[in-house]
Design an enzyme around this catalytic site. Structure first.
Site, PDB file in Angstrom:
ATOM      1  N   ALA A 125      50.336  85.881  12.774  1.00  0.00           N
ATOM      2  CA  ALA A 125      50.247  85.101  14.004  1.00  0.00           C
ATOM      3  C   ALA A 125      51.432  84.150  14.090  1.00  0.00           C
ATOM      4  CB  ALA A 125      48.924  84.338  14.060  1.00  0.00           C
ATOM      5  N   GLU A 128      53.938  82.258  20.229  1.00  0.00           N
ATOM      6  CA  GLU A 128      53.139  81.299  20.993  1.00  0.00           C
ATOM      7  C   GLU A 128      53.474  81.401  22.480  1.00  0.00           C
ATOM      8  OE1 GLU A 128      53.282  77.372  19.424  1.00  0.00           O
ATOM      9  OE2 GLU A 128      52.467  77.978  17.477  1.00  0.00           O
ATOM     10  N   ILE A 158      49.517  89.060  19.521  1.00  0.00           N
ATOM     11  CA  ILE A 158      49.411  89.289  18.087  1.00  0.00           C
ATOM     12  C   ILE A 158      48.880  90.699  17.836  1.00  0.00           C
ATOM     13  CG2 ILE A 158      48.442  88.459  15.923  1.00  0.00           C
ATOM     14  CD1 ILE A 158      50.343  86.506  17.451  1.00  0.00           C
ATOM     15  N   GLU A 244      60.231  92.796   9.129  1.00  0.00           N
ATOM     16  CA  GLU A 244      59.634  93.200  10.401  1.00  0.00           C
ATOM     17  C   GLU A 244      60.654  93.886  11.288  1.00  0.00           C
ATOM     18  OE1 GLU A 244      57.050  91.207  14.034  1.00  0.00           O
ATOM     19  OE2 GLU A 244      58.640  90.013  13.093  1.00  0.00           O
ATOM     20  N   ARG A 270      65.374 124.021  31.715  1.00  0.00           N
ATOM     21  CA  ARG A 270      65.314 123.835  33.167  1.00  0.00           C
ATOM     22  C   ARG A 270      66.403 124.665  33.865  1.00  0.00           C
ATOM     23  NH1 ARG A 270      65.946 118.197  36.642  1.00  0.00           N
ATOM     24  NH2 ARG A 270      65.540 119.147  38.682  1.00  0.00           N
ATOM     25  N   GLN A 338      64.664 110.959  34.098  1.00  0.00           N
ATOM     26  CA  GLN A 338      65.600 111.283  35.178  1.00  0.00           C
ATOM     27  C   GLN A 338      66.011 112.753  35.152  1.00  0.00           C
ATOM     28  OE1 GLN A 338      66.559 109.099  37.517  1.00  0.00           O
ATOM     29  NE2 GLN A 338      67.895 110.528  38.604  1.00  0.00           N
ATOM     30  N   GLY A 367      58.567  91.862  18.257  1.00  0.00           N
ATOM     31  CA  GLY A 367      59.339  91.509  17.077  1.00  0.00           C
ATOM     32  C   GLY A 367      60.604  90.730  17.381  1.00  0.00           C
ATOM     33  N   GLU A 371      67.309  90.056  23.768  1.00  0.00           N
ATOM     34  CA  GLU A 371      68.070  88.824  24.009  1.00  0.00           C
ATOM     35  C   GLU A 371      68.033  87.915  22.773  1.00  0.00           C
ATOM     36  OE1 GLU A 371      67.243  90.863  27.604  1.00  0.00           O
ATOM     37  OE2 GLU A 371      65.839  90.144  26.090  1.00  0.00           O
TER      38      GLU A 371
END
Length: 385
Positions: A125, A128, A158, A244, A270, A338, A367, A371
């Protein structure tokens, strides 16, 4: 799809075992779990019985004494089958190693066996509502009161948050260790304690993944559940965050390779008046860019895995891996839709393509968003001068 030299015969055997378990126990049910937004708890126990959890932990706690490559194999097989609802890496590579590294002997004996066999489900946890993953802006606070900490605050988005039995909570505290820097604590919080309320979050992507908001209101946590040293929680988290971001990069890279392989096959199949889509130069150029980025990412991620095996983790490298792999995955998912034309938004194939695109977008956010990754990488550039 790309040559690799990380693994030996034992990993090939493990990969077959993991694939067999997932195909038999998970694949056929995961769609139902996505619709119900819930993964049954017995699946975690089955995963533990099948050896999918905490393989790097010592045998004395129920682990296998193996290294991070076993986790990579499991993560890659989960990603290849689009199974985000069973985030074994959260249990195996983030929660359990943190307890093993920082826990007291009593804490290890109390919690690690359950994490290994799946009878105990863990969560971290951190995030926030008002600060995201910016640890410096946390509002959650743990006040020392005799033999307890009194915990107040809200954690959101979480993973495993609504069903976890053991939640590692990061919060500010009164005790500052590093000069004027605020002190932090990590607390091992059992989910059944008074003062805890949880609310599941309905999401557009990765719907089977249990995600929740957890509120702590005067929740009393015994001081013996302090993980690591009081006041040094921020420092304790640094290694965990590297792990992580690396496991999320591993998951994203495996997802990208799966989607790219399927997209190339779809373009080959295709038919148009001039042949298949692969007969068009501009299509080949587009796919070549995606393949080149994916190939470079594979080499970089495997380099990060090797560093992890040697205990030479690099926080900046983990951020780069997470950033590049998740952004490449989103690019591939966009082109996958696409290049299929109307089929990319129609019926079962379209449903899958849309879900892939939304799930890929989730991976650029969880995670630490792209940015955030760019900012962390950029802040460290001055050290290269």
């Amino acid at each position: 799809m790309f040559p690799r030299d990380l693994f030996d015969d034992s990993h090939s055997l493990l990969r077959r075992q993991v694939a067999g378990f997932l195909d038999e126990e998970i694949v056929g049910l995961h769609r139902n779990w996505s619709q119900a937004r819930y993964v049954p708890r017995d699946i975690w126990r089955k995963a533990g019985e099948a050896g999918l959890l905490c393989r790097s932990l010592p045998a004395e706690y129920g682990g296998h004494g193996r290294d991070f490559r076993d986790s990579v194999v499991i993560i890659e097989e989960l990603a290849a089958r689009r199974l985000p609802g069973l985030p074994t890496y959260l249990q195996s590579d983030i929660v359990a190693p943190l307890v093993q590294r920082l826990g007291t002997a009593a804490q290890k004996q109390r919690f690690l066996p359950g994490l290994c066999d799946g009878n105990l489900l863990g969560a971290m946890a951190l995030t926030e509502p008002h600060s995201g993953s910016d640890l410096h802006a946390f509002r959650s606070f743990a006040r020392r009161d005799g033999d307890d900490f009194v915990l107040n605050g809200v954690k959101t988005h979480i993973s495993n948050g609504n069903s976890a039995d053991l939640i590692i909570v990061a919060a500010r505290c009164d005790k500052a260790i590093l000069g004027d820097q605020p002190g932090f604590v990590l607390l091992l919080v059992k989910a059944g304690r008074d003062g805890i309320s949880r609310k599941a979050i309905a999401k557009a992507g990765m719907q089977a993944l249990d995600t929740a908001t957890i509120t702590f209101e005067d929740c009393r946590v015994p001081a013996c559940n302090l993980l690591g040293q009081e006041g040094l929680g921020f420092m304790h988290l640094m290694q965990s965050l590297v792990a992580e971001r690396l496991v999320l990069a591993v998951f994203a890279q495996a997802s990208a390779e799966t989607l790219l392989r399927e997209t190339i096959a779809a373009c080959h199949a295709r038919q148009t008046s001039a042949g298949t889509l692969l007969d068009y130069q501009h299509i080949r150029f587009r796919l070549a860019d995606l393949y080149s980025d994916c190939s470079a990412n594979r080499a970089f991620v495997d380099q990060c895995i090797t560093a992890q095996l040697r205990n030479r983790t690099d926080p900046k490298a983990a951020c780069i891996a997470k950033l590049r792999c998740t952004e490449n995955l989103k690019d591939i998912a966009t082109q996958a839709l696409q290049l299929r034309g109307a089929a990319g938004i129609s019926e079962a194939e379209g449903e899958r393509c849309v879900a892939d695109l939304v799930d890929a977008s989730v991976q650029t956010i969880w995670g630490g968003s792209s940015e955030v990754m760019r900012d962390l990488i950029g802040r460290g550039l001055v050290n290269l001068l």
